[in-house]
Design a protein around this motif. Structure first.
Motif, PDB file in Angstrom:
ATOM      1  N   ASP A   1       4.875  -7.094   0.623  1.00  0.00           N
ATOM      2  CA  ASP A   1       5.510  -5.923   1.232  1.00  0.00           C
ATOM      3  C   ASP A   1       4.462  -4.977   1.814  1.00  0.00           C
ATOM      4  O   ASP A   1       3.966  -4.082   1.131  1.00  0.00           O
ATOM      5  CB  ASP A   1       6.361  -5.216   0.161  1.00  0.00           C
ATOM      6  N   HIS A   2       4.155  -5.164   3.098  1.00  0.00           N
ATOM      7  CA  HIS A   2       3.116  -4.347   3.722  1.00  0.00           C
ATOM      8  C   HIS A   2       3.478  -2.857   3.728  1.00  0.00           C
ATOM      9  O   HIS A   2       2.591  -2.004   3.757  1.00  0.00           O
ATOM     10  CB  HIS A   2       2.839  -4.820   5.153  1.00  0.00           C
ATOM     11  N   SER A   3       4.767  -2.534   3.640  1.00  0.00           N
ATOM     12  CA  SER A   3       5.145  -1.121   3.676  1.00  0.00           C
ATOM     13  C   SER A   3       4.597  -0.354   2.465  1.00  0.00           C
ATOM     14  O   SER A   3       4.550   0.867   2.466  1.00  0.00           O
ATOM     15  CB  SER A   3       6.674  -0.976   3.741  1.00  0.00           C
ATOM     16  N   ARG A   4       4.148  -1.101   1.441  1.00  0.00           N
ATOM     17  CA  ARG A   4       3.581  -0.441   0.259  1.00  0.00           C
ATOM     18  C   ARG A   4       2.070  -0.248   0.357  1.00  0.00           C
ATOM     19  O   ARG A   4       1.475   0.430  -0.487  1.00  0.00           O
ATOM     20  CB  ARG A   4       3.885  -1.282  -1.003  1.00  0.00           C
ATOM     21  N   CYS A   5       1.434  -0.869   1.361  1.00  0.00           N
ATOM     22  CA  CYS A   5      -0.033  -0.896   1.372  1.00  0.00           C
ATOM     23  C   CYS A   5      -0.640   0.493   1.602  1.00  0.00           C
ATOM     24  O   CYS A   5      -1.623   0.862   0.969  1.00  0.00           O
ATOM     25  CB  CYS A   5      -0.537  -1.892   2.417  1.00  0.00           C
ATOM     26  N   ALA A   6      -0.049   1.278   2.522  1.00  0.00           N
ATOM     27  CA  ALA A   6      -0.602   2.611   2.782  1.00  0.00           C
ATOM     28  C   ALA A   6      -0.557   3.469   1.511  1.00  0.00           C
ATOM     29  O   ALA A   6      -1.507   4.200   1.206  1.00  0.00           O
ATOM     30  CB  ALA A   6       0.156   3.286   3.912  1.00  0.00           C
TER      31      ALA A   6
ATOM     32  N   ILE B   1      -9.033  -3.506   3.041  1.00  0.00           N
ATOM     33  CA  ILE B   1      -8.279  -4.539   3.770  1.00  0.00           C
ATOM     34  C   ILE B   1      -7.118  -5.036   2.912  1.00  0.00           C
ATOM     35  O   ILE B   1      -7.326  -5.437   1.762  1.00  0.00           O
ATOM     36  CB  ILE B   1      -9.200  -5.745   4.099  1.00  0.00           C
ATOM     37  N   CYS B   2      -5.914  -5.047   3.473  1.00  0.00           N
ATOM     38  CA  CYS B   2      -4.760  -5.527   2.703  1.00  0.00           C
ATOM     39  C   CYS B   2      -4.500  -7.012   2.967  1.00  0.00           C
ATOM     40  O   CYS B   2      -5.114  -7.617   3.841  1.00  0.00           O
ATOM     41  CB  CYS B   2      -3.521  -4.673   2.987  1.00  0.00           C
ATOM     42  N   GLN B   3      -3.568  -7.584   2.184  1.00  0.00           N
ATOM     43  CA  GLN B   3      -3.260  -9.011   2.298  1.00  0.00           C
ATOM     44  C   GLN B   3      -2.663  -9.372   3.656  1.00  0.00           C
ATOM     45  O   GLN B   3      -2.568 -10.544   4.022  1.00  0.00           O
ATOM     46  CB  GLN B   3      -2.279  -9.440   1.197  1.00  0.00           C
ATOM     47  N   HIS B   4      -2.248  -8.368   4.416  1.00  0.00           N
ATOM     48  CA  HIS B   4      -1.622  -8.619   5.718  1.00  0.00           C
ATOM     49  C   HIS B   4      -2.621  -8.476   6.853  1.00  0.00           C
ATOM     50  O   HIS B   4      -2.249  -8.496   8.024  1.00  0.00           O
ATOM     51  CB  HIS B   4      -0.427  -7.672   5.881  1.00  0.00           C
ATOM     52  N   GLY B   5      -3.890  -8.292   6.488  1.00  0.00           N
ATOM     53  CA  GLY B   5      -4.957  -8.279   7.492  1.00  0.00           C
ATOM     54  C   GLY B   5      -5.162  -6.928   8.158  1.00  0.00           C
ATOM     55  O   GLY B   5      -5.894  -6.830   9.146  1.00  0.00           O
ATOM     56  N   PHE B   6      -4.515  -5.876   7.633  1.00  0.00           N
ATOM     57  CA  PHE B   6      -4.724  -4.546   8.210  1.00  0.00           C
ATOM     58  C   PHE B   6      -6.017  -3.934   7.658  1.00  0.00           C
ATOM     59  O   PHE B   6      -6.356  -4.122   6.484  1.00  0.00           O
ATOM     60  CB  PHE B   6      -3.531  -3.627   7.902  1.00  0.00           C
ATOM     61  N   VAL B   7      -6.721  -3.237   8.546  1.00  0.00           N
ATOM     62  CA  VAL B   7      -7.994  -2.612   8.193  1.00  0.00           C
ATOM     63  C   VAL B   7      -7.757  -1.111   8.042  1.00  0.00           C
ATOM     64  O   VAL B   7      -7.630  -0.387   9.034  1.00  0.00           O
ATOM     65  CB  VAL B   7      -9.051  -2.895   9.288  1.00  0.00           C
TER      66      VAL B   7
HETATM   67 ZN   LIG Z   1      -0.557  -4.746   4.012  1.00  0.00          ZN
END
Ligand SMILES: [Zn+2]
Ligand SMILES: [Zn+2]
Length: 273
Positions: free
Chosen positions: A43-48, A75-81
């Motif tokens: 769930d990338h929405s939780r990364c921030a 860096i998150c599991q979805h590749g966002f920096v």
């Molecule tokens: Zn993410």
């Protein structure tokens, strides 16, 4: 590169002034070194929010005097920096002012339990951040782990093995590979003697040429860099390069010695792996 700026992830203001830097030897790779929720990977929405939590934990850590999240990038599991302290600012993650000034600190959002293993997208994000530090932040070619030159298990055995392979961009995934720099068809002439670990220790410009070339190829030759001494770090790195070469169609004996074949492979084998 999927860069998430500080304002985009909702960073709090730093609580003090940054130490400015204009150049580094390269980048050190980190992990969080504590449990990271497995649900983040789905769930990338939780990364921030996770990055905000990390910043808050660092800014309120009673043992440290941190003005901000310690890392340059996360860096998150979805590749966002996620931009941490970012470029041109000294990080606080490598283990003291000297180490912090030498390398940017790039942290993978994995830890000791929960989310423990880097996805293909995460590896792309790590390489994106490394290339960004080089292109815009004055970073040199080194890619090392936090444990290089500092007593820690960071960044964990799995990521460290990837670092030791030269932090290659993975095949597949949703990354956006940059073109590899051109490889010269010919390198300098082989010096005519085999370079090896010896007693007394070999030292000189030929050794330094090999070390510079290994670093150019993103191998680490140890904490002292290209110091011209053919010590154990250089021998081990040459042996690792030889094994990597064999695995990529340039068969070499992995004896950790630079004879003519290894010299030629160092300069003529394409760098992309
Ligand atoms: Zn993410
Ligand atoms: Zn670390």
């Amino acid at each position: 590169m999927k860069l998430v700026s500080r304002s985009e992830w909702g960073a709090a203001a730093p609580t003090g002034p940054y130490t400015r830097i204009t150049a580094t030897r390269g980048v050190k790779i980190h992990w969080e070194g504590s449990p990271v929720p497995a649900g983040l990977a789905a769930d990338h929405s939780r990364c921030a929010g996770h990055v905000r939590d990390l910043q808050h934990a660092h800014q309120t850590d009673p043992k440290e005097n941190w003005i901000d999240v310690a890392y340059s990038f996360v860096i998150c599991q979805h590749g966002f920096v996620f931009e941490g302290r970012g470029l041109g600012r000294q990080n606080a993650a490598n283990g003291g002012p000297t180490l912090n000034a030498r390398h940017y600190a790039v942290c993978a959002m994995v830890g000791t339990s929960g989310s423990t293993s880097a996805s293909t997208d995460m590896l792309h994000g790590l390489v994106d951040a490394i290339e960004y530090c080089r292109a815009k932040g004055g970073a040199g070619p080194e890619v090392l782990g936090h444990r290089d030159g500092y007593s820690t298990t960071c960044p964990g055995d799995e990521l460290y093995a990837w670092v030791q392979r030269g932090a290659p961009r993975p095949s597949g995934g949703s990354g956006n590979p940059s073109p590899q720099p051109p490889t010269p068809a010919q390198g300098p002439a082989f010096p005519g003697r085999i370079l090896r670990l010896a007693d007394p220790m070999l030292h000189g410009p030929d050794v330094q040429t090999v070390q510079h070339r290994l670093i150019e190829r993103t191998w680490s030759v140890g904490p002292d860099g290209a110091d011209g001494w053919y010590g154990r770090n250089t021998r081990d790195t040459v042996a690792a390069f030889q094994r990597d070469s064999t695995a990529n169609g340039w068969p070499l004996e992995d004896d950790g010695e630079v004879g003519e074949l290894t010299w030629r492979a160092l300069f003529n084998r394409p760098i992309s792996r």
